[in-house]
Design an enzyme around this catalytic site. Structure first.
Site, PDB file in Angstrom:
ATOM      1  N   CYS A  82      47.097  36.347  32.728  1.00  6.33           N
ATOM      2  CA  CYS A  82      46.147  36.635  33.725  1.00  6.33           C
ATOM      3  C   CYS A  82      44.981  36.971  32.867  1.00  6.33           C
ATOM      4  O   CYS A  82      44.925  38.197  32.256  1.00  6.33           O
ATOM      5  CB  CYS A  82      46.414  37.795  34.726  1.00  6.33           C
ATOM      6  SG  CYS A  82      45.035  38.323  35.753  1.00  6.33           S
ATOM      7  N   CYS A 233      39.808  33.931  38.996  1.00  4.06           N
ATOM      8  CA  CYS A 233      40.669  33.716  38.259  1.00  4.06           C
ATOM      9  C   CYS A 233      40.525  33.422  36.819  1.00  4.06           C
ATOM     10  O   CYS A 233      39.878  32.408  36.421  1.00  4.06           O
ATOM     11  CB  CYS A 233      41.688  32.682  38.860  1.00  4.06           C
ATOM     12  SG  CYS A 233      43.230  32.514  37.758  1.00  4.06           S
TER      13      CYS A 233
END
Length: 329
Positions: A82, A233
């Site tokens: 991430c 993201c």
């Protein structure tokens, strides 16, 4: 009963609870317990507002890195990487160890992180490495009849859109579109299908629709595997930047401005002597609040939650971004 202290953080408004396992004495938690805690704490109906996931920070299993990051999504699934979360973990660990650069261990790689020049409005800004970058179908995994998918129409997915796929190391499916396609429901339908049982991406995939804004700027909207649509993201913005540079034959090292519903980041890339590509994601690492919860009998109860003043700084950037994006529609 356990009392868990947290820091509420976000990168590009992709929000998380950051939990230091050592300071909370929970290093012995099972993966199942971490997942259950994430499901409870990240519920958007919770008094703390929920989150996209939990960033569990602990000691590295290797010599060298100053810590390890494990990401558990709000549904309890594990994310292999991430980028937005890593920026906040980078800040947390660098400040904890009084450093300006270091290495952090993730599930798939040990990555360089460092403090960076602010993107504006005195926003804490950090640069993190995104790698490894792989195009082979088996690394996603992907079954669409080709070993490498780059700017190619896959009729089973859409009759007109050209797709590219890359893992960084989590899997991304990317297509460049115009405003009309962005305004349609194509992305939601396709992403929902590819993240349910399907023959093409058996483990699911992050699906990004990208709009060119200029030679040095793009807009990215992503449906994240295990989460759905999010403000941003980090790995998707990095992956989309690389595909844009490859499509347009851009210089890899030149910064690309990436806009999203959560703000703006910059991405650069480089290729080493062996031909391996790595990406650098530069963006905010905002600490929204610090607090604690009680975890007992699978129930999470808020104890304390004290806000910082950092979100106001970030909202100034968001306002600027929204005003700019209006001019591009």
């Amino acid at each position: 009963m356990e009392t868990i202290h947290f820091t509420k953080v976000h990168g590009s408004q992709n929000d998380f609870f950051l939990v230091d396992e050592e300071e909370n004495h929970i290093t012995e938690w099972s993966d199942e317990k971490r997942a259950n805690f994430a499901i409870k704490l990240c519920d958007r109906k919770h008094s703390l507002g929920g989150a996209d996931g939990i960033l569990y920070v602990t000691k590295s299993s290797e010599v060298g890195p100053i810590g390890q990051m494990r990401v558990v999504n709000s549904d309890g699934s594990i994310a292999s990487m991430c980028g937005n979360g890593l920026r906040t973990v980078a800040r947390y660990l660098l400040e904890k160890h009084a450093l300006t650069d270091a290495k952090v261990e993730t599930m798939k790689a040990i990555l360089d992180v460092k403090k960076a020049t602010s993107l504006g409005f005195d926003i804490p800004t950090y640069q993190v490495e995104i790698s490894p970058v792989k195009f082979a179908a088996e690394t996603l995994p992907m079954h669409v009849g080709v070993e490498k998918l780059f700017n190619q129409v896959i009729p089973e997915l859409d009759a007109e859109l050209a797709f590219s796929a890359v893992s960084v190391p989590n899997p991304h499916l990317i297509t460049f579109v115009d405003q009309a396609v962005l305004d349609s429901n194509k992305q939601e339908k396709l992403a929902s299908y590819l993240n349910s049982e399907n023959p093409y991406f058996p483990d699911g995939v992050n699906v990004s629709f990208v709009k060119r804004l200029s030679d040095d700027a793009i807009y990215v909207r992503t449906f994240e595997r295990g989460v759905g649509f999010t403000n941003a993201c980090g790995t998707a913005m990095s992956a989309c930047s690389l595909i844009k540079k490859m499509l347009d034959n851009d210089i890899l090292e030149t910064p690309l401005n990436v806009y999203n519903d959560g703000g703006r980041v910059q991405v650069t890339a480089k290729k080493d002597a062996a031909g391996e590509i790595s990406l650098q994601l530069i963006g905010n690492a905002t600490f929204v609040s610090k607090g604690s919860v009680r975890y007992e009998n699978d129930v999470v109860t808020e104890l304390t939650n004290e806000a910082t003043d950092e979100q106001g700084q970030y909202q100034a950037l968001v306002k600027e971004v929204k005003e700019f994006l209006k001019t591009t529609e």
